[in-house]
Design an enzyme around this catalytic site. Structure first.
Site, PDB file in Angstrom:
ATOM      1  CB  CYS A 110      -0.856  -0.012   1.282  1.00  0.00           C
ATOM      2  SG  CYS A 110      -2.140  -1.325   1.011  1.00  0.00           S
ATOM      3  CG  ASN A 143      -6.529  -0.468   1.169  1.00  0.00           C
ATOM      4  OD1 ASN A 143      -5.896  -0.063   0.014  1.00  0.00           O
ATOM      5  ND2 ASN A 143      -6.239  -1.072   1.953  1.00  0.00           N
ATOM      6  CG  HIS A 189      -3.041   3.667   2.334  1.00  0.00           C
ATOM      7  ND1 HIS A 189      -3.473   3.491   1.032  1.00  0.00           N
ATOM      8  CD2 HIS A 189      -3.164   2.433   3.160  1.00  0.00           C
ATOM      9  CE1 HIS A 189      -3.798   2.086   1.029  1.00  0.00           C
ATOM     10  NE2 HIS A 189      -3.601   1.493   2.331  1.00  0.00           N
TER      11      HIS A 189
END
Length: 329
Positions: A116, A286, A256
């Site tokens: 990520c 996500n 994020h």
């Protein structure tokens, strides 16, 4: 000559049409909308449902969107960096194929993988190439088809992830705008808590690994959550201190989009007002390497030249960090 900094000069994005809502997930696993929303902030996510299409499809669409908006000839691009954790296939780099497909025939290209944090680490890499003076136009794409590695019978992971892509063009700036500072971190302790066990050189694919569902994402949610909260908050606070930025000086937090509670904890530690915290996790879930550029694309019209943006991310490995950037347009 003034110092060269690397500024973002254009943004592009793409998300697939198919919407996987919490209501649909209720029919797949033992969960409900209230439970998902209260714990993650996610309402829906997008899935790429086209047969035979992978992460490259998403990346090409996002890059084409950027080229169109910027009225840019792809032949002018010097380098394409593909930030992804779900490449089309092993060995043949996805970024190379993407560069060819968008007509960036004068560019070299490669993939960058830090889970990520891939796009964040890619920002650092793009910035370094621009600052070197060797390259003028670096296209950074963050794209992931997370649906290809998710077990839709696993309640712990299927509620979280979605598919999407975003792209950013980096160019030299002589006004002091663009990337100002970075704090990037990693720790191999994370290898056990967020991973795909099989398919690599340790455990190649076999009948057994497929039967045991070892080609899907495994996540120890509590451990990852704990490290993500402390990691993202720490580096975001440090980068503000190091650059003498008060909470008033920060115009936008670009965090994020893994979990709304992690985003809130980071903002709280930075003492940044909620109105400055950009959030679209409720729409996309996500999207791993795509979360940061999707935020830039969704809120592009809010940014003003000279705005102070703090980027923060946390990913498997573990990998995490923060980048301070001054918006250039």
């Amino acid at each position: 000559m003034n110092k060269i900094t690397a500024a973002i000069t254009a943004i592009g994005s793409y998300v697939p049409e198919y919407v996987l809502s919490n209501q649909v997930l209720e029919t797949l696993v033992d969960t409900n909308d209230e439970w998902i929303t209260s714990r993650t902030g996610i309402k829906e996510r997008r899935l790429l449902k086209l047969d035979g299409e992978g992460t490259s499809y998403l990346a090409i669409k996002a890059a084409q969107n950027l080229l169109e908006k910027a009225k840019l000839d792809p032949k002018e691009i010097d380098l394409v960096i593909m930030a992804t954790t779900t490449p089309d296939m092993p060995v043949a780099a996805t970024g190379v194929y993407v560069a060819s497909q968008i007509g960036a025939t004068n560019a070299f290209a490669y993939d960058l993988q830090a889970a990520c944090s891939s796009f964040l680490f890619g920002m650092s890499t793009a910035s370094a190439y621009i600052q070197s003076g060797k390259y003028k136009k670096v296209l950074l794409i963050g794209a992931d088809k997370m649906s290809s590695i998710i077990d839709y019978t696993d309640r712990a992971t299927c509620i979280i992830f979605g598919d999407g892509a975003g792209a950013a063009l980096f160019e030299p700036n002589y006004e002091g705008l663009g990337v100002q500072d970075e704090i990037l971190k990693s720790d191999g302790i994370g290898r056990e808590f967020l991973k795909i066990e099989a398919g690599g050189s340790i455990l190649p694919p076999s009948e057994e690994t497929i039967k045991n569902k070892q080609h899907f994402v495994f996540q120890d949610g509590k451990t990852v959550f704990k490290h993500a909260v402390s990691g993202m908050a720490d580096v975001s606070e440090k980068i503000m201190e190091r650059n003498n930025l008060s909470h008033d000086d920060v115009n936008w937090l670009i965090a994020h989009q893994a979990n709304k509670r992690i985003i809130d904890a980071t903002a709280s530690r930075m003492n940044v007002d909620e109105s400055k915290v950009l959030v679209n996790i409720h729409r996309y879930g996500n999207t791993t390497s795509a979360t940061l550029p999707l935020l830039l694309a969704d809120f592009e019209d809010k940014f003003k030249k000279g705005d102070n943006l703090i980027f923060a991310a946390f990913g498997g490995g573990f990998t995490w960090g923060s980048i301070y950037l001054k918006w250039a347009y």
